[in-house]
Design an enzyme around this catalytic site. Structure first.
Site, short mmCIF file in Angstrom:
data_model
loop_
_atom_site.label_atom_id
_atom_site.label_comp_id
_atom_site.label_asym_id
_atom_site.label_seq_id
_atom_site.Cartn_x
_atom_site.Cartn_y
_atom_site.Cartn_z
N TYR A 35 67.28 -27.13 -77.26
CA TYR A 35 68.04 -27.81 -78.30
C TYR A 35 67.17 -27.94 -79.54
O TYR A 35 66.47 -28.93 -79.76
CB TYR A 35 68.50 -29.20 -77.84
N SER A 190 80.51 -30.49 -73.70
CA SER A 190 81.57 -30.29 -74.68
C SER A 190 82.87 -30.94 -74.21
O SER A 190 83.94 -30.31 -74.20
CB SER A 190 81.80 -28.80 -74.97
N GLY A 193 86.29 -30.92 -76.35
CA GLY A 193 86.87 -29.66 -76.81
C GLY A 193 88.38 -29.74 -76.91
O GLY A 193 89.06 -30.18 -75.99
#
Length: 279
Positions: A35, A190, A193
């Site tokens: 990251y 995520s 989403g």
């Protein structure tokens, strides 16, 4: 992840976001050595998390830092995969140094490497557990067959599965069911989403400002993101969503999903395909 990749906030806001998460009762922070944004800054997010925790005025003894290894970012926007045992062991040792810990609380294999036998990559996690470099292991972006094989190698050392799962992406249902069956935490990445306040196209796929999630949110007077996280929490007691945030207000809102109770009727409504209601 949003605190360290492209278009990341300045460090002051990033640290404030982590502190807001802790203030809201968050006890799991998910990071990875990959990251980062630019070449040559591997572990940017791990170092940032370590600094944020060191500057926090409250008790952080109950906070679990989960990190991952096996992916890389050369600095051109692409992602690489390296699952060789030697790389994973070196990466875990380097992550422990950046996090400032004697042993990593949860270390996750970021993604299977198609060039390396799965058993060899998972075997590196077994060696890291045996060496005391990590306290528990997880796997990410995996199939049900890979979960079963990893469980056979790691046994009780395997504690989590991290796959993409959200209102828009639900094809990890089999992995969620298996994780629940095996007593593993299921960590959706995520998780928002498909949910947007206004745009019709988002980075995780089609979005809409008029879905069942938005309609349920309007009735509760909360954000559709909070409803999405509450819906995920209702899927299984194994689910711990991983919502990204780059502002204190965002993570504070996300954390409040743990207190949002959805009725059986609302949960049934949220099973609808993620499409806007016809005019």
């Amino acid at each position: 992840m949003p605190l360290s990749i492209e278009h990341r906030p300045d460090e002051g806001r990033a640290v404030a976001t982590v502190h807001a998460a802790l203030d809201a009762g968050v006890t799991l922070i998910d990071t990875a050595d990959s990251y980062h944004w630019h070449a040559g800054e591997t572990g940017h997010n791990e170092r940032l998390i370590a600094r944020a925790l060191a500057r926090y005025g409250g008790d952080t003894s109950g906070v679990l830092i989960a990190t991952k290894g096996g992916r890389g970012r050369p600095g051109d926007g692409t992602w690489t995969v390296t699952g060789t045992p030697g790389h994973l062991k070196r990466a875990a040792e380097a992550s422990a140094v950046r996090l400032g810990v004697d042993a990593i609380g949860l270390y996750q294999l970021h993604k299977p490497d198609p060039a390396v036998p799965w058993a060899e990559s998972v075997g590196a996690l077994r060696e890291l557990l045996d060496a005391g470099t990590i306290r528990s292991a997880g796997i990410s972006n995996v199939t049900t067959a890979q979960i079963r094989e990893a469980y056979g190698i790691l046994g009780d050392g395997l504690v989590s599965v991290q796959n993409q799962y959200s209102p828009a992406v639900r094809d990890s249902e089999p992995q969620l069911r298996l994780s629940t069956e095996l007593g593993l935490a299921f960590l959706p990445w995520s998780p928002l989403g498909g949910i947007s306040r206004s745009s019709l196209d988002g980075p995780s796929g089609p979005t809409s400002a008029d879905t069942a999630f938005h309609r349920v949110a309007a009735r509760h007077g909360v954000s559709p993101q909070r409803v999405a996280l509450a819906w995920l929490l209702s899927r299984s007691p194994s689910v711990i969503p991983l919502p990204g945030a780059s502002r204190p207000a965002s993570i504070t809102d996300s954390a409040a999903a743990a207190r949002l109770e959805l009725t059986a009727t609302e949960l049934a409504e949220l099973e609808e395909p993620l499409t806007p209601r016809a005019a």
